[in-house]
Design a protein around this motif. Sequence first.
Motif, mmCIF file in Angstrom:
data_model
loop_
_atom_site.group_PDB
_atom_site.id
_atom_site.type_symbol
_atom_site.label_atom_id
_atom_site.label_comp_id
_atom_site.label_asym_id
_atom_site.label_seq_id
_atom_site.Cartn_x
_atom_site.Cartn_y
_atom_site.Cartn_z
ATOM 1 N N VAL A 146 27.097 15.625 16.670
ATOM 2 C CA VAL A 146 27.707 14.592 15.822
ATOM 3 C C VAL A 146 29.189 14.942 15.748
ATOM 4 O O VAL A 146 29.539 16.031 15.295
ATOM 5 C CB VAL A 146 27.087 14.584 14.404
ATOM 6 N N SER A 147 30.052 14.033 16.223
ATOM 7 C CA SER A 147 31.480 14.351 16.285
ATOM 8 C C SER A 147 32.360 13.250 15.715
ATOM 9 O O SER A 147 32.112 12.063 15.926
ATOM 10 C CB SER A 147 31.883 14.602 17.743
ATOM 11 N N ASP A 148 33.421 13.680 15.044
ATOM 12 C CA ASP A 148 34.472 12.778 14.598
ATOM 13 C C ASP A 148 35.322 12.414 15.823
ATOM 14 O O ASP A 148 35.195 13.046 16.879
ATOM 15 C CB ASP A 148 35.337 13.506 13.552
ATOM 16 N N VAL A 149 36.172 11.407 15.690
ATOM 17 C CA VAL A 149 37.088 11.038 16.776
ATOM 18 C C VAL A 149 38.465 11.646 16.536
ATOM 19 O O VAL A 149 39.008 12.335 17.394
ATOM 20 C CB VAL A 149 37.198 9.500 16.926
ATOM 21 N N ASN A 150 39.028 11.406 15.360
ATOM 22 C CA ASN A 150 40.398 11.852 15.063
ATOM 23 C C ASN A 150 40.390 13.258 14.473
ATOM 24 O O ASN A 150 40.070 13.455 13.313
ATOM 25 C CB ASN A 150 41.057 10.871 14.084
ATOM 26 N N MET A 151 40.755 14.235 15.340
ATOM 27 C CA MET A 151 40.808 15.635 14.912
ATOM 28 C C MET A 151 42.005 16.301 15.580
ATOM 29 O O MET A 151 42.416 15.897 16.671
ATOM 30 C CB MET A 151 39.533 16.377 15.348
ATOM 31 N N PRO A 152 42.555 17.341 14.938
ATOM 32 C CA PRO A 152 43.649 18.093 15.571
ATOM 33 C C PRO A 152 43.102 18.970 16.710
ATOM 34 O O PRO A 152 41.884 19.093 16.863
ATOM 35 C CB PRO A 152 44.183 18.957 14.424
ATOM 36 N N VAL A 153 43.963 19.558 17.471
ATOM 37 C CA VAL A 153 43.676 20.473 18.581
ATOM 38 C C VAL A 153 43.000 19.752 19.747
ATOM 39 O O VAL A 153 43.536 19.710 20.833
ATOM 40 C CB VAL A 153 42.871 21.720 18.146
ATOM 41 N N MET A 154 41.812 19.207 19.524
ATOM 42 C CA MET A 154 41.126 18.407 20.548
ATOM 43 C C MET A 154 40.376 17.286 19.856
ATOM 44 O O MET A 154 39.501 17.528 19.030
ATOM 45 C CB MET A 154 40.146 19.257 21.361
ATOM 46 N N ASP A 155 40.731 16.045 20.196
ATOM 47 C CA ASP A 155 40.089 14.894 19.553
ATOM 48 C C ASP A 155 38.659 14.712 20.084
ATOM 49 O O ASP A 155 38.254 15.323 21.070
ATOM 50 C CB ASP A 155 40.920 13.631 19.779
ATOM 51 N N GLY A 156 37.923 13.828 19.420
ATOM 52 C CA GLY A 156 36.515 13.626 19.739
ATOM 53 C C GLY A 156 36.247 13.044 21.119
ATOM 54 O O GLY A 156 35.295 13.432 21.785
ATOM 55 N N ILE A 157 37.087 12.113 21.576
ATOM 56 C CA ILE A 157 36.877 11.498 22.886
ATOM 57 C C ILE A 157 37.076 12.546 23.988
ATOM 58 O O ILE A 157 36.274 12.653 24.912
ATOM 59 C CB ILE A 157 37.829 10.294 23.100
ATOM 60 N N THR A 158 38.132 13.352 23.871
ATOM 61 C CA THR A 158 38.375 14.431 24.837
ATOM 62 C C THR A 158 37.219 15.425 24.797
ATOM 63 O O THR A 158 36.746 15.884 25.847
ATOM 64 C CB THR A 158 39.711 15.146 24.523
#
Length: 120
Positions: A51-63
């Motif tokens: 389960v992952s968020d999309v907007n995150m620092p360091v590495m975003d969810g899509i990447t």
Amino acid sequence: MSKNILVVDDSASIRQVVSMALKDAGHQVITAEHGADALGKLEGQRFHLIVSDVNMPVMDGITFVKEVKKRADHKFTPILMLTTESEESKKMEGKAAGAKAWLVKPFKPELLLAAVSKLA
């Protein structure tokens, strides 16, 4: 049946709420703060669902989804995106990367658990 689930979100409160809902349903949960942190936690582990968020620092969810799908031992692990993003273009980008489902925050725990039972 208990599932091993990885929860990836930069918000500590979201990680806590999602973890609590999953643990209360009998699942085992490991958390990560962003995509790069989560990739490290994949090593030597088998997860039934991520389960992952999309907007995150360091590495975003899509990447992060793209990186997971490159790994032979995890490329078939279903990924549920749990995010505030609701635009169709972002959903299509997630699906193209390999995400199986999309749930928009704020969410009801029963919707999360229903998605988990379908995917994991």
